[in-house]
Scaffold this active site. Sequence first.
Site, PDB file in Angstrom:
ATOM      1  N   TRP B 347      -3.774  44.728   1.552  1.00  0.00           N
ATOM      2  CA  TRP B 347      -2.966  45.729   0.838  1.00  0.00           C
ATOM      3  C   TRP B 347      -2.585  45.186  -0.542  1.00  0.00           C
ATOM      4  O   TRP B 347      -2.546  45.919  -1.524  1.00  0.00           O
ATOM      5  CB  TRP B 347      -1.711  46.068   1.638  1.00  0.00           C
ATOM      6  CG  TRP B 347      -0.740  46.940   0.892  1.00  0.00           C
ATOM      7  CD1 TRP B 347      -0.777  48.298   0.795  1.00  0.00           C
ATOM      8  CD2 TRP B 347       0.380  46.520   0.108  1.00  0.00           C
ATOM      9  NE1 TRP B 347       0.266  48.741   0.012  1.00  0.00           N
ATOM     10  CE2 TRP B 347       0.988  47.673  -0.424  1.00  0.00           C
ATOM     11  CE3 TRP B 347       0.954  45.272  -0.207  1.00  0.00           C
ATOM     12  CZ2 TRP B 347       2.115  47.629  -1.239  1.00  0.00           C
ATOM     13  CZ3 TRP B 347       2.072  45.234  -1.011  1.00  0.00           C
ATOM     14  CH2 TRP B 347       2.645  46.396  -1.520  1.00  0.00           C
ATOM     15  N   HIS B 348      -2.312  43.870  -0.615  1.00  0.00           N
ATOM     16  CA  HIS B 348      -1.893  43.290  -1.890  1.00  0.00           C
ATOM     17  C   HIS B 348      -3.002  43.367  -2.932  1.00  0.00           C
ATOM     18  O   HIS B 348      -2.726  43.477  -4.123  1.00  0.00           O
ATOM     19  CB  HIS B 348      -1.451  41.840  -1.712  1.00  0.00           C
ATOM     20  CG  HIS B 348      -0.040  41.716  -1.223  1.00  0.00           C
ATOM     21  ND1 HIS B 348       0.284  41.643   0.102  1.00  0.00           N
ATOM     22  CD2 HIS B 348       1.142  41.671  -1.885  1.00  0.00           C
ATOM     23  CE1 HIS B 348       1.600  41.552   0.223  1.00  0.00           C
ATOM     24  NE2 HIS B 348       2.142  41.575  -0.955  1.00  0.00           N
ATOM     25  N   GLY B 349      -4.234  43.267  -2.509  1.00  0.00           N
ATOM     26  CA  GLY B 349      -5.290  43.342  -3.509  1.00  0.00           C
ATOM     27  C   GLY B 349      -6.660  43.288  -2.875  1.00  0.00           C
ATOM     28  O   GLY B 349      -6.820  42.817  -1.746  1.00  0.00           O
ATOM     29  N   PHE B 516      -0.339  46.098  -8.013  1.00  0.00           N
ATOM     30  CA  PHE B 516      -0.655  46.610  -6.673  1.00  0.00           C
ATOM     31  C   PHE B 516      -0.420  48.102  -6.621  1.00  0.00           C
ATOM     32  O   PHE B 516      -0.400  48.719  -5.654  1.00  0.00           O
ATOM     33  CB  PHE B 516       0.169  45.882  -5.615  1.00  0.00           C
ATOM     34  CG  PHE B 516       0.038  44.395  -5.712  1.00  0.00           C
ATOM     35  CD1 PHE B 516      -1.199  43.806  -5.890  1.00  0.00           C
ATOM     36  CD2 PHE B 516       1.157  43.578  -5.676  1.00  0.00           C
ATOM     37  CE1 PHE B 516      -1.318  42.431  -5.999  1.00  0.00           C
ATOM     38  CE2 PHE B 516       1.052  42.210  -5.777  1.00  0.00           C
ATOM     39  CZ  PHE B 516      -0.188  41.627  -5.949  1.00  0.00           C
TER      40      PHE B 516
END
Lengths: 81, 516
Positions: B347-349, B516
């Site tokens: 989700w962060h990247g 993000f």
Amino acid sequence: MVESEIYALLNEIFQDVFDDPSIEVTSTTSAADIPAWDSFNNINVILAIELRLGVKFTTGEIEQMSSAGELVQAIERKKKR
Amino acid sequence: MLFNSIHFLLLFLPVTLAAFYCATLVSQGLAKIVLIVASIIFYTVWMPANLWVLLGSTVVTYLLALGILLEHDRGRPERRKLLLVIGLVFNLLLLGYFKYTPFLVETANEVFSLSRTIPRIVLPLGISFFTFQKIAFLIDVYDRQVGKVSFLDYCLFVFFFPQLIAGPIVHHREIIPQLEKRSFGVKEVELYTGITLLVIGLAKKVLIADTLAGTQIAGFQALAQGNAIGFGGAWMTMLSATLQIYFDFSGYSDMAVGLALMFGIRLPLNFNSPFKASNLVELWARWHMSLTRFLTAYIYNPIVMAVSRRWAASGRPLPKKGRVTVAGYFAIIAFPTVATMVLAGIWHGAGFQFLMFGLLNGVMMAICHGWRQFVQARGWAGNEPGFTKPMAVVATFIAFLFTLVFFKAPSLSVGIQMVANMLGQHSVSTTVNILDIGLIAILLGVVWFLPNSQEIVALSTQKRPAALSSGIQANLQRYLTWQPSAGWAMAMGTLGFVSLIGIVIGRESPFLYFQF
């Protein structure tokens, strides 16, 4: 199922899950009062209730339960239906 | 528009506040419309191209939520479920397309030796945050946790600019009741408290996080160019990077909570001194708390519940304190923890380094749970008694620092190089600036021993840690508890002024979480 019966059941379940016979559940008992009440044990409490009462909680309900009072309310709603 | 920009602080914010307060004199509805319009301007000034993604997904999600409520009233559970699935798929596809397409094409090119052009896609600002918020909303509507919501309140819940770009990730039930019941208007204490949090957050970002940025950028750049930076260089880089992320994101969160409060809206606590935690599970309960809460509710809990129900249905005993089998541990404890954290990492990247960041955190958290279940519960080790607590706090900090290598590294290979340098695999003599060491020592003192901003303004209703009740810390706590006094106003005014000068002479740098 009346409220006192639900609290009696919760007492039994909490004492078993947290392995602590001294726990007395009241409507204000929350995660802050029981150090071991983390997300893992929260699930164990809910599973124990599901197995004992034959009910099933939803994702949203589980997330909102952070005190014994909320647990009791959720159980009452389930049992009314 | 950045919170830490002159335009925002000296133009957008005062104008919006004035317009909002004037509107409250006319009607509550107008005040909400002012906030919605201001929030859209705030978003558009930064990145007009992708405004349609935010607006479109908001409207579609609202219509689907209405549909789910309607189908519930009509007693058609299959259609209700179908609409939920459509809503989830729609929001996740949107996030997936914008965030992961270039990464997937690049990976496919490498794995299958293809030469597809990597599409250039501009990531809509805040998409990871507002997508999560909408998913939570849809699930809660489906679970009947939401009754009826007006379109105006829903729009303000999604668009409200203090939390739009990088959270805190709020629940409808935290915001909508405030919008329904609240009588908006100037409330002095909220305004002062909000300004205090805004200034503290601004100072954390401009004076601390941006100062630390230089050291860590240089370290990662050297590694990316194939140069070793040695043991000292690597540790200085990572200590700077860890403290930079902490002060950047907790500074952002303070500003978000403070800004919302200036408009009379309370956002949830997002940071609660995470580096005071004595294990990684606790650290994640204090770090980016609104994300942890979301992950627990919508990923971890459903996985555990599904696995546990199946486990119980097969007649096997559920894990209990001190009575966990190895199979039970892996199925019901380790697997959901690692899976959730891997998803959190991605989700962060988009990139294998973020997957590694999640994996390392998940595995260490699973070990932590295992320690509790197998060692502590059987009485083989105490519960962090006495002097071992500070050791546990330092060990937790270092463990988290190692995982952040992969959060900050531009690629997995650079991350691995960093770890190699930190473990002394490359003997390169590096001169470490004594001033940098001094700064890091002071900042570690701040994060470990001082009360956090929420404790300073006494916003948090959480109990104070027991350690603060005695001696020097208790005195510090007393001095550092905010009051609406001339002294505090002077102090905050000065800090705010110095921070503004910092913005003028430095350069405006976006918050790390804006990517993000």
